[in-house]
Design an enzyme around this catalytic site. Sequence first.
Site, PDB file in Angstrom:
ATOM      1  N   LYS A  55       0.837  -1.203   0.000  1.00 46.78           N
ATOM      2  CA  LYS A  55       0.000   0.000   0.000  1.00 46.78           C
ATOM      3  C   LYS A  55       0.876   1.259   0.000  1.00 46.78           C
ATOM      4  CE  LYS A  55      -3.754  -2.363   2.426  1.00 46.78           C
ATOM      5  NZ  LYS A  55      -4.338  -2.767   3.699  1.00 46.78           N
ATOM      6  N   GLN A  99      -4.710  -1.434   9.880  1.00 44.09           N
ATOM      7  CA  GLN A  99      -4.605  -2.782   9.323  1.00 44.09           C
ATOM      8  C   GLN A  99      -5.141  -3.812  10.314  1.00 44.09           C
ATOM      9  OE1 GLN A  99      -3.555  -3.434   6.160  1.00 44.09           O
ATOM     10  NE2 GLN A  99      -3.901  -5.627   6.428  1.00 44.09           N
ATOM     11  N   ASP A 122     -11.308   2.473   4.096  1.00 48.80           N
ATOM     12  CA  ASP A 122     -11.522   1.024   4.111  1.00 48.80           C
ATOM     13  C   ASP A 122     -13.012   0.685   3.984  1.00 48.80           C
ATOM     14  OD1 ASP A 122      -9.472  -0.858   4.203  1.00 48.80           O
ATOM     15  OD2 ASP A 122      -8.990  -0.420   6.301  1.00 48.80           O
TER      16      ASP A 122
HETATM   17  N1  GUN Z   1      -6.849  -6.973   6.621  1.00 50.42           N
HETATM   18  C1  GUN Z   1      -7.175  -7.758   5.571  1.00 50.42           C
HETATM   19  N2  GUN Z   1      -7.747  -7.026   4.595  1.00 50.42           N
HETATM   20  C2  GUN Z   1      -7.786  -5.755   5.055  1.00 50.42           C
HETATM   21  C3  GUN Z   1      -8.256  -4.541   4.495  1.00 50.42           C
HETATM   22  O1  GUN Z   1      -8.784  -4.463   3.379  1.00 50.42           O
HETATM   23  N3  GUN Z   1      -8.109  -3.437   5.273  1.00 50.42           N
HETATM   24  C4  GUN Z   1      -7.562  -3.490   6.502  1.00 50.42           C
HETATM   25  N4  GUN Z   1      -7.493  -2.355   7.202  1.00 50.42           N
HETATM   26  N5  GUN Z   1      -7.115  -4.596   7.055  1.00 50.42           N
HETATM   27  C5  GUN Z   1      -7.227  -5.724   6.317  1.00 50.42           C
END
Ligand code: GUN
Length: 295
Positions: A55, A99, A122
Amino acid sequence: MPNSPLILSGKEVSLAVKSDLKNRILELKEKGIAPGLTAVLVGEDPASQVYVRSKERQSAKLGFNSNVLRLDKGTSQAELLDVVKQLNDDPSVHGILVQLPLPKHIDSQLIIESIDPAKDVDGFHPVSVGKLVLDLDGFVSCTPAGILEIMKFYKIETAGKHVVVVGRSNIVGKPMANLMIQKKDLGNATVTLVHTRTPDMGLHTRQADILIAAAGVPEFITADMVRDGAVVIDVGINRVEDDSTEKGYRLVGDVDFSAVSKKCAAITPVPGGVGPMTIAMLLSNTVKSAENSLN
Ligand code: GUN
């Protein structure tokens, strides 16, 4: 005749999405704004580290003001709430991503709800989820939003089709089902959502024109669960041990690709299918948030 399905390349679609974002980022730049995305990573979960690095790299490449806050696994809930509050108050931050999974001593839902919904790129905040359910404009969870982009790119029609979603997670299954029932061209589907407590799951999956597998179980969808000519979207990214590889593991989806691809019309591969779309949509949501900040 061996069946060779259309391979739905999320890799390719993600490049198209990111290319489309470039103009919008330039327009923001002319107004003195760089989209600001801050990811918060607590602890050292290996898969999370890989995602967050990716990211960071991809957002920086597009000219974002991109930051990662790497916090010790012993960070308290109060400390994390404080970090989120600071990000909520920082006008240079348009998107906040905490995350998941978080360490067990932290209440993930409480943290998600502490994020300013205007920065919830998100799409996990109850305000974002509520807007999705009500067909209002808001941030949609990145993986389901990415699947919609794949459908758009490959002109997969959903109206009047039977879409079967496997899995009821807040991140994928629930938002995906909601997107598919919206009164929109990419929607208007009849949706069945099956989950771990569904008896005889195959009975339902075999009815699917479009099967979306988000079970989180490696190669869970076997050929006998898929109807000939179905479109199969595989959301799974599972590490399975494989000593013959350098890393000691390989990635497989929730679909038994080699068997299912022999009978379906189209399928997303793993890797290179849904995976790359998730980050592309995160970037897209962050650009949208930066644009919203101007109004
Ligand atoms: N953990 C697994 N997929 C995601 C996601 O799309 N966003 C976040 N914040 N954590 C994750």
